[in-house]
Write an enzyme that holds these catalytic residues in place. Structure first.
Site, PDB file in Angstrom:
ATOM      1  N   VAL A 127       0.704  -1.224  -0.014  1.00 35.87           N
ATOM      2  CA  VAL A 127       0.115   0.021  -0.028  1.00 35.87           C
ATOM      3  C   VAL A 127       0.967   1.327  -0.041  1.00 35.87           C
ATOM      4  CG1 VAL A 127      -1.769   1.324   1.151  1.00 35.87           C
ATOM      5  CG2 VAL A 127      -2.046  -1.351   1.150  1.00 35.87           C
ATOM      6  N   ILE A 149     -12.995   1.653  -2.015  1.00 40.67           N
ATOM      7  CA  ILE A 149     -14.497   2.177  -2.015  1.00 40.67           C
ATOM      8  C   ILE A 149     -14.501   2.889  -0.932  1.00 40.67           C
ATOM      9  CG2 ILE A 149     -17.008   1.396  -1.967  1.00 40.67           C
ATOM     10  CD1 ILE A 149     -16.004  -1.597  -2.255  1.00 40.67           C
ATOM     11  N   LYS A 206     -14.020  -4.073  10.286  1.00 38.88           N
ATOM     12  CA  LYS A 206     -14.686  -3.414   9.255  1.00 38.88           C
ATOM     13  C   LYS A 206     -16.072  -2.908   9.626  1.00 38.88           C
ATOM     14  CE  LYS A 206     -11.418  -4.943   5.968  1.00 38.88           C
ATOM     15  NZ  LYS A 206     -10.965  -5.824   4.623  1.00 38.88           N
TER      16      LYS A 206
END
Ligand code: HSE
Length: 444
Positions: A14, A136, A205
């Site tokens: 990342v 998203i 999450k």
């Protein structure tokens, strides 16, 4: 305006995505942010790897504390992961007056209250768009785009590894263990996939989305967590025959009694868009009282999709840096002073008090009266049956078999009532193996 200087802790998949996208889209990002955003310092235990990514564009150090101690750094991006050193470094960065951007769902789902409080006390921002569903922008959607709504429920495929495994099990008729090995060989699943396959990652999450949706503190310890390790390909096949797909869903729902917060495999009608989200993709359905049902779909992991979310946070910080604290969007969407009381009024419900419908599979003796006994016990518990499927005994145990599979779909009921009925059904001498129970979500 003076550039925003960023220090990156951890430049793996990342981190390198963040660096590369910031370089590639530099001009457009500057026009959007109103100022330059530059990664000027990177800390990574593997300095050679870090240098290979950043060249001479940023200083590379081994010790993350050198980044935190640098007075020129405005924002620290934490991409280390986990609850250990990452927590210490995030709190130290906040104490040093740095804004923090993190993709660390585990850290925020467990220690979010402490971290957000520390940030509020210090007047800095903690941003975490990348922590839920990767690229998203679901945090932004929940926290800002849907702010007019009373959110009623959220259901998401928020773990790509398990969605990939379930898709492969369905496509190829393979068992969980075989597909997991293949997923590891292809690099979809981690060498230690426990957090993914046991549902823990999805529960982190879901915990964050639940807090944002309902204005309560993060309460990971109260989430119900069940992964996909015990799922059999036969159930995927039966579900298909009944018009359903099995997905690992993270669900949070507002009810009169409190909040449901749960992660488990779920039957979803095959005609729903979310049932057709395949492979490593993520999708989240949010139902709000004003907007109705909305769906968000995209890549939930990977270098540049996750970098996309991290950089969106950087741009938000660049725009708001220096603005009055009261003008910022609160990290959990609701003003922090309202969270604790709301958490008491709207508790996370124990699993016995959740309401859902069920898929039940039982291996039974193929003899007169078995179905009547099973349905009688369900009726006795007030559980209404939606559909029944019985396989030919020969299909199950070969020619002349005296056993068969009985598959029952129920209407909605309280989980506690289902537990009681299942204990009684399991005690019948004609029920020959442990009953499989998978929850079913109509999502309408
Ligand atoms: N391990 C996660 C997944 C990605 O498989 O979706 C990061 O949250």
């Amino acid at each position: 305006m003076k550039p925003i200087q960023v220090g990156l802790l951890g430049i793996g998949t990342v981190g390198s995505g963040v660096f590369n996208v910031l370089q590639r889209n530099h001009d457009e990002i500057r026009r959007r942010a109103g100022r330059d955003i530059a990664v000027t310092m990177v800390a990574d235990l593997d300095e050679t790897r870090a240098r290979a990514v950043v060249g001479d564009q940023a200083a590379v150090v081994k010790d993350a504390r050198e980044v935190i101690a640098n007075p020129d750094i405005d924002v620290v991006i934490e991409l280390i992961g986990g609850y250990g050193v990452a927590k210490t470094l995030v709190l130290e960065a906040i104490a040093a007056g740095k804004h923090v951007v993190t993709a660390n769902k585990a850290l925020l789902a467990v220690h979010g209250s402490e971290i957000f409080k520390a940030a509020a006390d210090k007047g800095v921002m903690v941003a975490y768009e990348a922590a839920v569903a990767g690229g998203i922008p679901i945090i932004k959607a929940l926290r800002e785009g849907l702010t007019a709504n009373q959110i009623q429920w959220i259901a998401g495929i928020i773990n790509g590894t398990t969605n990939f495994i379930l898709s492969e099990m369905r496509d190829k008729g393979l068992d969980f263990d075989v597909v997991l090995k293949e997923a590891q060989r292809l690099g979809y699943a981690e060498a230690d996939p426990t957090f993914d396959i046991e549902g823990v990652d999805a529960a982190h999450k879901a915990t964050l989305m639940s807090a944002i949706a309902f204005g309560v503190p993060v309460q990971f310890d109260k989430a119900y967590v069940e992964g996909i390790t015990k799922l059999s390909s036969i159930d995927i096949r039966y579900a298909e025959q009944l018009g359903y797909r099995i997905k690992l869903l993270g669900i949070t729902k507002r009810t009169d009694k409190g909040i449901e917060l749960r992660v488990h495999p779920s039957l979803v009608p095959a005609k729903r868009l979310i049932a057709n989200v395949e492979g490593a993709m993520n999708a989240v359905v949010v139902h709000g009282d004003a907007v109705g049902t909305t769906l968000y779909y995209g890549k939930g992991a990977g270098s540049e999709p996750t970098a996309s979310a991290v950089i969106a946070d950087l741009v938000d910080i660049a725009r708001l840096e220096g603005a009055d604290v009261a003008h910022r969007v609160p990290p959990l969407a609701f003003q922090s002073s309202t969270l604790r009381e709301a958490g008491q009024e709207l508790p996370v419900l124990p699993m016995a008090d959740i309401t859902t419908s069920y898929y039940l599979r039982m291996r039974v003796a193929d003899e007169a009266g078995v179905l009547a006994k099973v349905t009688g016990l369900l009726a006795g518990a007030g559980i209404s049956i939606d559909a029944v499927l019985q396989r030919e005994a020969d299909e199950i145990g070969g020619e002349g078999s005296t056993q068969t599979d009985l598959i029952i779909l129920t209407h909605e009921t309280r989980e506690g009532d289902m537990d009681k009925a299942l204990a009684e059904i399991q005690g019948l001498p004609t029920v020959l193996a442990p009953i499989t129970r998978i929850r079913k979500e109509e999502l309408n």
